[in-house]
Design an enzyme around this catalytic site. Structure first.
Site, PDB file in Angstrom:
ATOM      1  N   CYS A   1     -11.290   3.246  -0.565  1.00  0.00           N
ATOM      2  CA  CYS A   1      -9.990   3.675  -0.062  1.00  0.00           C
ATOM      3  C   CYS A   1      -9.684   2.846   1.172  1.00  0.00           C
ATOM      4  CB  CYS A   1     -10.022   5.164   0.285  1.00  0.00           C
ATOM      5  SG  CYS A   1      -8.509   5.739   1.080  1.00  0.00           S
TER       6      CYS A   1
ATOM      7  N   CYS B   1      -4.197  -1.075  -2.111  1.00  0.00           N
ATOM      8  CA  CYS B   1      -4.334   0.383  -2.210  1.00  0.00           C
ATOM      9  C   CYS B   1      -5.271   0.650  -3.377  1.00  0.00           C
ATOM     10  CB  CYS B   1      -2.957   0.991  -2.470  1.00  0.00           C
ATOM     11  SG  CYS B   1      -2.991   2.755  -2.825  1.00  0.00           S
TER      12      CYS B   1
ATOM     13  N   GLU C   1      -5.599   8.710   9.986  1.00  0.00           N
ATOM     14  CA  GLU C   1      -4.200   8.654  10.430  1.00  0.00           C
ATOM     15  C   GLU C   1      -4.051   9.291  11.818  1.00  0.00           C
ATOM     16  OE1 GLU C   1      -1.112   7.977   8.521  1.00  0.00           O
ATOM     17  OE2 GLU C   1      -2.297   6.936   7.011  1.00  0.00           O
TER      18      GLU C   1
ATOM     19  N   ASP D   1       0.866  -1.183   0.000  1.00  0.00           N
ATOM     20  CA  ASP D   1       0.000   0.000   0.000  1.00  0.00           C
ATOM     21  C   ASP D   1       0.903   1.232   0.000  1.00  0.00           C
ATOM     22  OD1 ASP D   1      -2.225   1.720   0.288  1.00  0.00           O
ATOM     23  OD2 ASP D   1      -2.009   1.729   2.467  1.00  0.00           O
ATOM     24  N   SER D   2       0.310   2.370  -0.279  1.00  0.00           N
ATOM     25  CA  SER D   2       1.059   3.621  -0.214  1.00  0.00           C
ATOM     26  C   SER D   2       1.507   3.906   1.220  1.00  0.00           C
ATOM     27  CB  SER D   2       0.163   4.764  -0.693  1.00  0.00           C
ATOM     28  OG  SER D   2      -1.042   4.770   0.050  1.00  0.00           O
TER      29      SER D   2
ATOM     30  N   HIS E   1      -8.409   3.425   3.960  1.00  0.00           N
ATOM     31  CA  HIS E   1      -8.650   3.988   5.294  1.00  0.00           C
ATOM     32  C   HIS E   1     -10.132   4.067   5.664  1.00  0.00           C
ATOM     33  CE1 HIS E   1      -4.535   5.184   4.648  1.00  0.00           C
ATOM     34  NE2 HIS E   1      -4.457   5.809   5.803  1.00  0.00           N
TER      35      HIS E   1
HETATM   36  N1  DGL Z   1      -4.020   3.789   0.135  1.00  0.00           N
HETATM   37  C1  DGL Z   1      -4.680   4.885  -0.517  1.00  0.00           C
HETATM   38  C2  DGL Z   1      -5.939   4.359  -1.213  1.00  0.00           C
HETATM   39  O1  DGL Z   1      -6.483   3.335  -0.860  1.00  0.00           O
HETATM   40  C3  DGL Z   1      -5.036   5.991   0.446  1.00  0.00           C
HETATM   41  C4  DGL Z   1      -3.844   6.783   0.939  1.00  0.00           C
HETATM   42  C5  DGL Z   1      -3.124   7.518  -0.167  1.00  0.00           C
HETATM   43  O2  DGL Z   1      -3.648   8.512  -0.709  1.00  0.00           O
HETATM   44  O3  DGL Z   1      -2.029   7.103  -0.513  1.00  0.00           O
HETATM   45  O4  DGL Z   1      -6.401   4.973  -2.130  1.00  0.00           O
END
Ligand code: DGL
Length: 265
Positions: free
Chosen positions: A183, A74, A152, A11-12, A185
């Site tokens: 997303c 992600c 976060e 993931d990012s 989160h």
């Molecule tokens: N992991 C990203 C997503 O699911 C969210 C966080 C980001 O913007 O990197 O889109």
């Protein structure tokens, strides 16, 4: 046939831990290596070219660790980079968009909402995939860029999260019957989201669907680890391991991350 090689999950940042947790619950025999690109998060405000470049780096790193499959945990990377990554790699690469779409088209009575980062919404990946399965469905896509920092910070309940969620979603109350949490989160904001959109809204969290898909793919390929055994978990990030552990364990709700390794990719 069994295959004890690990599965790579990237993931990012640390949001993809919601997907890792679902895979771990569904397939505890699998060893999972998690890579959070915390040095370059967020991906959600970046261009397709940049997200693709970062995603290629992540896959390359995980492949060098000997993984048998990569899960793109992600939504932004799945929306922007999945076709290219599938075409360039010989191991299975699974994104999170498909699973969410499959569940949404099964639930909906007609109007599907999709919420995600700006990049995910701009990519049109969800609406295209929904239309491909249900051409008559109406899709309303809304970027909610404030949701990631909110999670976060750990502000998933209470007045602040309620106010921010309502600022984005109030106007869609009664307009959508099914909402895809597009997303990593957003599953942590289920409660304020459900309150903003009313009790009849079906919230689709793609983590569970993605975990099912991982299991199905491994079974089909005869590449699962031995049932009844217990796989390990390994966590790596490209920056701030201590902070990643603190926020990550909150996301994992009870699952310990042990040592979070700092890696240079
Ligand atoms: N992991 C990203 C997503 O699911 C969210 C966080 C980001 O913007 O990197 O889109």
């Amino acid at each position: 046939m069994t295959d004890t090689r690990p599965i790579g999950v990237f993931d990012s940042g640390i949001g993809g831990l919601t997907v890792l947790k679902a895979i771990h619950q569904r397939a505890p025999e699998e060893t999972l290596i998690y890579l959070g690109d915390t040095a370059r998060v967020p991906y959600g405000s970046k261009s397709k070219e940049t997200v693709l470049r970062y995603s290629r780096n992540n896959v390359k790193f995980l492949r060098e660790m000997g993984v048998k499959m990569v899960v793109i945990a992600c939504n932004t990377a799945s929306a922007y980079a999945l076709p290219e990554l599938v075409a360039e790699n010989t191991i299975p690469i699974i994104g999170v968009v498909e699973g969410g779409v499959e569940a949404a088209v099964t639930h909906t009575k007609g109007v599907i909402g999709v919420i995600g980062t700006e990049a995910t919404v701009n990519s049109g990946a969800y609406s295209k995939a929904i239309k491909a399965r249900r051409p008559e469905a109406r899709v309303i896509s809304v970027a909610c860029p404030m949701f990631v920092p909110l999670v976060e910070e750990g502000w998933t309940h209470g007045d602040i999260s309620t106010a921010i969620v309502r600022a984005y979603l109030d106007r869609y109350k009664g307009q959508v019957d099914t909402l895809v949490l597009g997303c990593t989160h957003y599953p942590l904001l289920k409660e304020p989201i459900a309150r903003a959109l009313g009790p009849s809204i079906a919230l689709i969290d793609s983590a569970e669907q993605t975990a099912l898909k991982v299991k199905e793919t491994l079974d089909k390929l005869g590449a699962s680890a031995l049932a009844g055994t217990r796989g390990g978990l390994r966590f790596m990030v490209t920056d701030s391991p201590a902070r990643s552990k603190q926020v990550g364990e909150r996301m994992l709700g009870g699952l310990s991350m042990g040592e979070v390794e700092l890696v240079d990719i």
